[in-house]
Scaffold this motif. Structure first.
Motif, PDB file in Angstrom:
ATOM      1  N   TRP A 119       0.837  -1.211   0.000  1.00  0.00           N
ATOM      2  CA  TRP A 119       0.000   0.000   0.000  1.00  0.00           C
ATOM      3  C   TRP A 119       0.869   1.257   0.000  1.00  0.00           C
ATOM      4  N   ALA A 120       1.929   1.221   0.792  1.00  0.00           N
ATOM      5  CA  ALA A 120       2.858   2.357   0.814  1.00  0.00           C
ATOM      6  C   ALA A 120       3.594   2.486  -0.514  1.00  0.00           C
ATOM      7  N   LEU A 121       3.986   1.363  -1.097  1.00  0.00           N
ATOM      8  CA  LEU A 121       4.671   1.398  -2.389  1.00  0.00           C
ATOM      9  C   LEU A 121       3.772   1.987  -3.472  1.00  0.00           C
ATOM     10  N   ASN A 122       2.509   1.583  -3.484  1.00  0.00           N
ATOM     11  CA  ASN A 122       1.575   2.124  -4.470  1.00  0.00           C
ATOM     12  C   ASN A 122       1.368   3.628  -4.281  1.00  0.00           C
ATOM     13  N   ALA A 123       1.311   4.073  -3.024  1.00  0.00           N
ATOM     14  CA  ALA A 123       1.168   5.510  -2.752  1.00  0.00           C
ATOM     15  C   ALA A 123       2.400   6.269  -3.235  1.00  0.00           C
ATOM     16  N   VAL A 138      -5.380   1.901   2.106  1.00  0.00           N
ATOM     17  CA  VAL A 138      -5.605   3.328   1.834  1.00  0.00           C
ATOM     18  C   VAL A 138      -4.815   3.720   0.602  1.00  0.00           C
ATOM     19  N   GLU A 139      -5.483   4.361  -0.340  1.00  0.00           N
ATOM     20  CA  GLU A 139      -4.836   4.852  -1.545  1.00  0.00           C
ATOM     21  C   GLU A 139      -4.708   6.371  -1.468  1.00  0.00           C
ATOM     22  N   LEU A 140      -3.587   6.879  -1.939  1.00  0.00           N
ATOM     23  CA  LEU A 140      -3.408   8.327  -1.985  1.00  0.00           C
ATOM     24  C   LEU A 140      -4.364   8.892  -3.031  1.00  0.00           C
ATOM     25  N   PRO A 141      -5.253   9.815  -2.643  1.00  0.00           N
ATOM     26  CA  PRO A 141      -6.238  10.324  -3.605  1.00  0.00           C
ATOM     27  C   PRO A 141      -5.589  11.100  -4.740  1.00  0.00           C
ATOM     28  N   MET A 145      -3.736   4.643  15.359  1.00  0.00           N
ATOM     29  CA  MET A 145      -5.153   4.856  15.045  1.00  0.00           C
ATOM     30  C   MET A 145      -5.407   5.290  13.605  1.00  0.00           C
ATOM     31  N   ALA A 146      -4.418   5.834  12.944  1.00  0.00           N
ATOM     32  CA  ALA A 146      -4.623   6.533  11.676  1.00  0.00           C
ATOM     33  C   ALA A 146      -5.312   5.665  10.634  1.00  0.00           C
ATOM     34  N   GLU A 147      -6.329   6.265   9.999  1.00  0.00           N
ATOM     35  CA  GLU A 147      -7.028   5.617   8.882  1.00  0.00           C
ATOM     36  C   GLU A 147      -6.848   6.404   7.588  1.00  0.00           C
ATOM     37  N   ILE A 148      -6.072   7.496   7.656  1.00  0.00           N
ATOM     38  CA  ILE A 148      -5.732   8.301   6.480  1.00  0.00           C
ATOM     39  C   ILE A 148      -4.214   8.549   6.536  1.00  0.00           C
TER      40      ILE A 148
END
Length: 279
Positions: free
Chosen positions: A18-22, A149-152, A270-273
């Motif tokens: 997910w981090a790599l895709n962002a 989570v994807e970076l918008p 806690m972060a969801e964004i």
């Protein structure tokens, strides 16, 4: 100002993709170069090898870590080759005790490092160590991406946690490219001191400075109605449907936050964004 050199660190494709895709999305948007460090780690704890233990055991663990790094390097290279961005992939092998110097050296020249969320049931200890090495030894801002989570494509709202600290100011400066792109920015101030220098207009001077950079912001002065600072920030993010949080990292010592908790650790749990942090 823009991000032209972006770095991500991968130790496991399942937890880190997910981090790599962002990082890829950000590199495409900023027309930036993306470097990815693929780490193979010997996770054996120091002191495990008792006196007289065979050196073959140590060598076998390092060989396995090297094989993991090479496998990661091939997988990441295959993935990035399809993204249409300039990139570089490097593999490295290290024991856990030597993790920090390697990460700091490979990230220190970056404009931004994109990393996965360091806490969770499936998170090994190296994720926290990589984050801290980047922030402290590398002195580079970090964008933390939660799972799923994807970076918008475009940012509509960012919440900035402001407490007059050096760490929060560093984070805001580091986040300027994001703040300039966002349609709205909320400056969150939780119970400002009654006798502080900005008591008559908390956050006003920061808002004015940001406006000179083309950032449209509002000041939200919040009461501490919940036990933890992170709870209040997360609630504001929900109310504003925020895409990102910007905040200083580790205003207290890491040891204190590890034992007693703190806004940095709590937010990362806690972060969801996405959360952009700097120290």
């Amino acid at each position: 100002m823009s991000y032209k050199t972006i770095v991500s660190v991968v130790t496991n494709m399942e937890t880190d993709h997910w981090a790599l895709n962002a990082a890829v999305t950000l590199a495409q948007r900023e027309e930036a170069h993306l470097d990815v460090l693929c780490l193979g780690i010997d996770r054996t704890q120091p002191g495990f090898y008792y006196a007289g233990a065979s050196a073959v055991v140590l060598q076998d663990n390092l060989i396995q870590a090297q094989a993991e790094a090479e496998e990661l390097e091939k997988a990441v290279d295959k993935h990035l080759a399809q993204q249409g961005i300039p990139y570089g992939v490097r593999g490295a092998t290290t024991q856990f005790a030597g993790l920090s110097p390697i990460v700091a050296h490979r990230t220190r020249l970056a404009d931004l490092v994109v990393l996965p969320k360091p806490y969770g049931d499936d998170r090994p200890h190296e994720h926290e160590a990589i984050l801290e090495a980047t922030l402290f030894s590398g002195s580079v801002p970090v964008l933390v991406i939660p799972d799923k989570v994807e970076l918008p494509a475009s940012l509509s709202h960012i919440v900035v946690a402001w407490n007059e600290s050096r760490e929060s100011l560093t984070a805001i400066r580091s986040a300027l490219p994001f703040l300039q792109q966002s349609a709205e920015v909320s400056i969150a101030i939780i119970e400002p001191p009654a006798h502080g220098p900005d008591r008559s207009d908390p956050g006003g001077e920061l808002s004015q400075v940001l406006s000179r950079h083309g950032v449209r912001s509002e000041v939200c002065v919040l009461a501490k109605t919940m036990p933890r600072i992170s709870d209040i920030i997360c609630r504001l993010c929900d109310d504003k449907s925020a895409d990102m949080v910007v905040m200083g990292a580790y205003g207290h010592s890491r040891f204190r936050e590890a034992i007693l908790g703190g806004a940095t650790r709590n937010m990362l749990e806690m972060a969801e964004i996405p959360v952009l942090m700097a120290h």
